[in-house]
Design a protein around this motif. Structure first.
Motif, PDB file in Angstrom:
ATOM      1  N   LEU A  61      35.667  26.971  41.871  1.00 43.79           N
ATOM      2  CA  LEU A  61      36.623  28.245  41.627  1.00 43.79           C
ATOM      3  C   LEU A  61      37.634  28.358  40.503  1.00 43.79           C
ATOM      4  O   LEU A  61      37.083  29.609  41.171  1.00 43.79           O
ATOM      5  CB  LEU A  61      37.015  28.394  42.926  1.00 43.79           C
TER       6      LEU A  61
ATOM      7  N   LEU B  12      34.323  33.784  49.396  1.00 43.24           N
ATOM      8  CA  LEU B  12      35.214  32.516  48.131  1.00 43.24           C
ATOM      9  C   LEU B  12      36.394  31.943  47.876  1.00 43.24           C
ATOM     10  O   LEU B  12      36.611  31.115  48.386  1.00 43.24           O
ATOM     11  CB  LEU B  12      34.967  33.130  46.202  1.00 43.24           C
TER      12      LEU B  12
ATOM     13  N   THR C  55      29.223  33.032  39.597  1.00 42.39           N
ATOM     14  CA  THR C  55      30.375  32.663  40.400  1.00 42.39           C
ATOM     15  C   THR C  55      31.497  33.442  39.607  1.00 42.39           C
ATOM     16  O   THR C  55      32.072  34.109  40.187  1.00 42.39           O
ATOM     17  CB  THR C  55      30.457  31.002  40.405  1.00 42.39           C
TER      18      THR C  55
ATOM     19  N   GLN D  17      34.167  36.118  41.476  1.00 38.76           N
ATOM     20  CA  GLN D  17      35.167  36.038  41.448  1.00 38.76           C
ATOM     21  C   GLN D  17      35.975  37.349  40.829  1.00 38.76           C
ATOM     22  O   GLN D  17      37.067  37.954  41.898  1.00 38.76           O
ATOM     23  CB  GLN D  17      35.861  34.954  40.728  1.00 38.76           C
TER      24      GLN D  17
END
Lengths: 592, 282, 336
Positions: free
Chosen positions: A242, A214, A250, A254
């Motif tokens: 992001l 990522l 997602t 993270q």
């Protein structure tokens, strides 16, 4: 007008008579000159997309629906010859493993000349001139000399530069890069990424960048598409996606990634891992639902559509995503008791002799290494491939005979390989291997594997069965796993069995060689949490060999930095990371 | 569910042919229509029963001394099968032990065994076995001994490479770290992993042993001259090829069928027992 | 240059092997319950005469001393006298060797041609319906050893069709030119196309019989290593560059896949060279095989010894050549 457009693209394979999709109804668009990142864990199908472009899918896989258009022409239904004339000229590929992507028996010059012949350059001198220009564009020195070399004479980074030179030689309109830096060392990675960015800007090339990382995607992509189970779950401008993820997956990815700077925080460990192809095909509703912290019964009815304009998300609960948080407290390491060192290493060296009797070449794998580990301490060894960090671990475990120096383990000298030293070492120190595939005998059941140390000590069957049960429970594995063979386990489960075996007779020291590398981020987070919990329960010390600085920072108290066989710097992890003293440590941190 | 190797057509065909040969060998006294040594000087060199001038009591005809070819063929299977089985097990044992020692221990033992193989490989096997037979003298036992002494290298060479690969796997190191002795590590971790290869080689060696025995008997250096061997039948049949071709063709076919049986079995086993698929390396 | 260095290195290791082989041969053959002295004398010789012969031949000395004596003589080119032929053993072998080498070379050409062609064909058939059929065919082909091929060829071409000669190296009545001993070469040197033709016709059946027996392993290894090579990243990368399939096969895959095949062919040549013995016997082909079998039947120790050594020397030379070739074709083995 987009250069590359996938519309409802579906790729499928046949497993045991049923057709199972690998990519399901994919919609992506890549505009000329832009960089689109495809991000996801293994099994998400991101490599399949790259391979669909060239129609070089693995045997048994095929496009079963939708279109994949390049410049308005459908790549799937195009005749092979037409596609072949696009490949290498308008569409170029940068591979994952640079060392194995060049033919070992042809020189760099042969391969580049062949490429320019394919591009239509007629005369040999012209081909050579073009090759030299291309190599110079990727900042390789002595290009003319390089052309006479064979791939095995170059480093991985140089091979990747050669491949990048070939990819950009025709000024293609699209470059597909599939994990182009994964096989390379951190410092090399950084240079390759900036080189690609430079060439991409120079030619205004569109790049499809496939990665599991990522952070890397955030750095170089204009847009990203996050994939889960063969479908896009979220896409949009890279920064936006992001920084403020709107899909729980997602967000969780993270939170599962340890940070290199800022306060240390606990990692979010998603349960399980991405289901297999068949299990995914049988799921109703959202494919992420079984692992999702926000999922409710409504998620299991129909797959949520990808909705939104510039920023698209496929989730019914996207507004709640920001509320997913890591556990607040980081498990505290047991308070250090003022004790004698558990492991004392002084002036340890290992030199390998190679070559013939007449022309001997010495390779200094480890040079004069000295360090201590106190009971319960986690000490990391970081360095790039070939830095000697694995050899150091093997020396400590007595798997290599040291050329010089001494090893004192729990008050006993174990430098010489005597039977007494071996017995003492077996009781005190154990090793967790890097590759569980190779570390677990495929013919054994899990229960036998984890209690091998007891079997060697002559314990009876009942004791072993009981201990196996305890160990599996501690590793968070279901009891029925005891009767399985390693082939029936997932990657994360195998690594847990691998750790369980080392902990069987509760050693005081674990030597762990790259035990979380090659695993998906979510599985890695699970294992790191497991190690922290086990540490609190059993207070063992660990020599943790790793190339991943963020993992090291998350897990370890002290760090040893190795460079070309030497420990160039050592100290408390936070100190070394905040104020690196040695030039190499600085370079390493800058690149990460 | 049946194990995979039981479901391979090749394995089944090979097993069938090998079993046929073994049954012929064991039941020769009951199957043979005549005493194989019974001479009938009135019926010398009869062609096969279906050819012009053939005799129904001698299905494959008779040889130069009027002995029944079919009966001799069946009795010949006894020598062939005995030699094939004992010689290949002997060679496998010798080759496997040296391979495990060389591959697992490495160092000077490996060097020594490697050089021994170099010396052996500098001889064509046929030549080496002829020389050995000159030294040992004829007889079935010596044929077996010669095959073992020549062909242990076939096992050792191939198996040693595999042992080295397996020894480098981390689970072997893990067994040592768990506290197992070298012997137990070899027996419990390495031998099972290399067993499929050993079984395959063993099967293929049986075919080779049949051929070597035939070759030695053909040049008159195999079993003792009063024993019946296919190689000898071929040598005799060659003289009579115009009058009674089956004197030559029958043992030639028998050798082919026996060797094909073992080869099919070996090939089938190699495919279905493939270690590499189990260990995930390719 | 690399080739020469490699050949040199390989030959250096071959010399000790040759020493060990000669020692083993010597020891093995002295264990025999045969008295070479008695055999070398006429049958009516007295005990004293035999004793004298034993002394003269050095047979009364200890074994290591005998070996040193033999080695000293061998170094001067004296390998003793054949007991049976009553001629110089070294000369006999020198006459027989070219024929065997000619046969083995011709057979190797056949085996390589069939093996490489068949391997490519098998590879092309991969994944098709014909594949299992073709594979079973190679298994069956592997089950026919060279002497069965030789016998079958005699039966079919010699006896049934009467189309080919199947004894000797030349038609009866033709005389060997006798320059190098290699008939094909000599007939050209002597400008005799009739001899060349006759020699080729006589060589055909034995060479094909021998070659056929050793082709299947080459086919299989080439096919297997081609399949392995096609799994490599560089093949995929070449495809991604748009290189055509034909070019990928010939230029990228074959160049890599030939390496393991070459190693096998080196080993195969040793086996094939031994296999020529049977074929020679069956085709009455004057060469080392017939010399050896005669010597073995007559317990002609000096001949067995030299023939054994000669086989060994040829195998070692061929292995060295193959190793050198391997090095030339495989840049990975060259120094950085």
């Amino acid at each position: 007008m987009s250069l590359l457009v996938a519309r409802r693209l579906t790729v499928a394979t046949r497993i045991g008579g049923t057709i199972v999709p690998v990519i399901r109804g994919l919609d992506i668009a890549l505009a000329p000159g832009k960089v689109l990142g495809l991000v996801g864990e293994s099994g998400a199908g991101k490599s399949m997309i790259g391979r669909s472009i060239a129609q070089l899918l693995p045997p048994g896989f095929g496009v079963t629906g939708g279109t994949l258009e390049f410049d308005g022409k459908d790549l799937v239904r195009m005749p092979t010859n037409a596609r072949r004339s696009l490949l290498g000229r308008d569409i170029a590929f940068i591979p994952q493993e640079p060392l194995s992507a060049l033919n070992p028996v042809l020189t760099i010059g042969d391969q580049m000349a062949e490429h320019f012949t394919h591009l239509g350059v007629r005369s040999q001198p012209q081909r050579l001139a073009r090759a030299v220009t291309a190599l110079e564009a990727v900042h390789l020195r002595d290009a003319a000399d390089l052309l006479t070399r064979y791939p095995h004479q170059l480093s991985g980074g140089m091979c990747q530069r050669v491949l990048i030179a070939m990819a950009f030689a025709s000024r293609p309109r699209l470059v597909v890069a599939d994990e182009p830096t994964t096989a390379l060392d951190v410092t090399v990675q950084a240079r390759i990424v900036s080189l690609m960015a430079e060439l991409q800007r120079r030619d205004g090339t569109a790049v499809l960048f496939i990665t599991h990382d990522l952070r890397l995607a955030g750095r170089i992509c204009d847009d990203v598409a996050v994939l889960y189970g063969g479908a896009v779950v979220e896409q949009g401008p890279a920064r936006v996606v992001l920084e403020t993820p709107r899909h729980p997956y997602t967000r969780c990815l993270q939170l599962a990634n340890p940070a290199l700077s800022g306060p240390r925080r606990a990692l979010y460990a998603l349960p399980d891992q991405m289901p297999g192809l068949q299990a995914l095909a049988n799921l109703h509703g959202c494919h992420f639902a079984p692992r999702c912290p926000l999922a409710g019964p409504e998620c299991r009815v129909t797959p949520p559509p990808l909705s939104g304009n510039a920023r698209q998300v496929a989730c019914l609960h996207s507004p709640l995503t920001a509320g997913i948080m890591s556990p607040v407290t980081l498990p505290r390491p047991p308070t250090a008791v003022a004790a004698d060192a558990l492991l004392t290493v002084r002036g340890l060296a290992k030199t390998y002799r190679t070559g013939t009797f007449f022309r001997r070449r010495d390779t200094h794998a480890v040079v004069a290494a000295s360090f201590d580990i106190t009971p319960g301490q986690f000490v990391a060894v970081v360095g790039e491939s070939g830095s000697g960090k694995s050899t150091l671990g093997r020396l400590v475990m007595g798997l290599e005979r040291p050329t010089a120096g001494s090893i004192l383990l729990a008050g006993q000298e174990v430098t010489r390989s005597s039977e007494a030293a071996r017995r003492h070492r077996i009781r005190t120190a154990q090793m967790v291997f890097q590759d569980p595939q190779s570390a677990l005998n495929p013919r054994r059941r899990v229960a036998d594997i984890v209690t091998a140390a007891l079997a060697a000590a002559g314990s009876d069957k009942a004791t072993r069965a009981r201990r196996a049960g305890e160990l599996l429970a501690e590793m968070g594995l279901a009891p029925e796993i005891a009767a399985r063979t390693p082939a029936q386990l997932s990657g994360g489960q195998r690594q847990r069995v691998n750790i369980a075996r080392a902990l069987c007779i509760l050693p005081q020291l674990l030597v762990a060689d790259e035990i979380v590398s090659g695993l998906d981020v979510s599985v890695q987070a699970q294992l790191l949490a497991l190690l922290q919990r086990l540490r609190q329960e059993h207070a063992f010390a660990m020599l943790f060999i790793s190339h991943d600085l963020s993992v090291v920072r998350h897990l370890c108290d002290r760090v040893l930095v190795m460079y070309r066989g030497q420990i160039v710097e050592q100290g408390a992890t936070e100190d070394v990371f905040a104020y690196p003293a040695h030039a190499y440590t600085k370079a390493l941190l800058a690149a990460a | 569910m049946m194990p995979r190797w039981m479901r391979s057509a090749r394995v089944l065909a090979g097993l069938g042919l090998a079993a046929l040969m073994l049954v012929c060998a064991m039941a020769a006294p009951w199957l043979a229509p005549h005493d194989p040594d019974e001479q009938d000087l009135l019926a010398m060199l009869l062609p096969a029963a279906w050819q012009a001038g053939g005799d129904e009591t001698h299905l494959l005809g008779t040889d130069g001394l009027g002995r029944d070819v079919l009966s001799r063929l069946l009795y010949g299977a006894r020598v062939a099968m005995t030699v094939a089985v004992t010689a290949s097990f002997g060679a496998a044992l010798a080759g496997a032990i040296t391979a495990y020692v060389a591959g697992y221990l490495g160092g000077w033992m490996d060097w020594l065994i490697g050089r021994a193989i170099d010396v052996w490989m500098s001889f064509p096997p046929v030549i080496l076995s002829l020389i050995l037979m000159t030294g040992l003298g004829t007889g079935a036992r010596n044929v077996v001994l010669a095959i073992v002494l020549v062909d242990w290298t076939r096992f050792c060479r191939v198996l040693r490479a595999e042992v080295i690969v397996v020894t480098q796997r981390d689970y072997v190191t893990a067994a040592r770290l768990a506290g197992f002795s070298h012997l137990r590590t070899v027996l419990k971790e390495i031998v099972p992993a290399t067993m499929p290869l050993l079984v395959t080689l063993l099967t293929l060696e049986m075919g080779i042993a049949v051929v070597v025995e035939a070759i030695l008997s053909f040049v008159g250096l195999g079993v003792k001259s009063d024993q019946i061997a296919w190689g000898q039948m071929i040598a005799d049949g060659r003289e009579a090829v115009y009058q009674a071709p089956w004197n030559l063709l029958a043992p030639v076919l028998a050798i082919f069928v026996a060797v094909a049986g073992f080869n099919l079995l070996g090939d089938g086993l190699r495919r279905s027992l493939d270690v590499r698929t189990l260990e995930g390396r390719e | 240059m690399i080739l020469l260095a490699a050949l040199g290195r390989r030959l250096v290791t071959a010399v000790p092997i040759l020493f060990v082989v000669s020692m083993l041969l010597f020891a093995a053959l002295r264990v025999l319950p045969v008295d070479p002295a008695a055999m070398s004398m006429p049958p009516n010789a007295t005990k004293d005469e035999i004793e004298a012969a034993r002394r003269e031949m050095g047979l009364d000395r200890p074994l290591p001393e005998q070996y040193v004596l033999w080695l000293g003589r061998a170094a001067r080119g004296d390998f003793g006298r054949s007991i049976h032929h009553r001629r110089d053993a070294g000369k006999l072998v020198a006459e027989a060797l070219p024929g065997t080498i000619e046969l083995a070379m011709a057979a190797m050409v056949v085996a390589s041609g069939l093996g490489l062609g068949g391997g490519l064909l098998l590879f092309m058939l991969r994944g098709r319906r014909m594949e299992p059929v073709a594979e079973t065919a190679t298994t069956l082909m592997m089950s026919v050893p060279e002497f069965l091929w030789a016998l079958l060829f005699i039966f079919v071409f010699g006896v049934a069709l009467q189309a080919m000669p199947f004894t000797g190296r030349l038609d009866p009545g033709m005389k060997l030119p006798g320059i190098t001993g290699f008939l094909l070469l000599d007939s050209v040197l002597a400008g005799r196309p009739d001899i060349l033709w006759s020699a080729m016709v006589h060589l055909l059946l034995p060479a094909v019989a021998l070659g056929l027996a050793f082709a299947p392993p080459i086919m299989r290894v080439l096919r297997a290593s081609l399949i392995d090579t096609y799994h490599e990243d560089y093949i995929r990368q070449a495809r991604l560059r748009g290189i055509s399939e034909g070019r990928i096969l010939l230029r990228h895959a074959l160049k890599n896949a030939i390496l393991p095949t070459l190693t096998l062919m080196g080993v195969q040549f040793g086996f094939l060279f031994g296999g020529s013995l049977l074929v020679e016997v069956i085709y009455s082909f004057p060469g080392m095989g017939n010399l050896m079998v005669d010597a073995v039947r007559n317990a002609d120790l000096p001949i067995i010894q030299v023939v054994g050594l000669a086989y060994c020397v040829v195998v070692l030379v061929i292995n060295s050549l193959v190793d050198g070739l391997y090095l030339v074709l495989n840049p990975r083995l060259r120094p950085r």
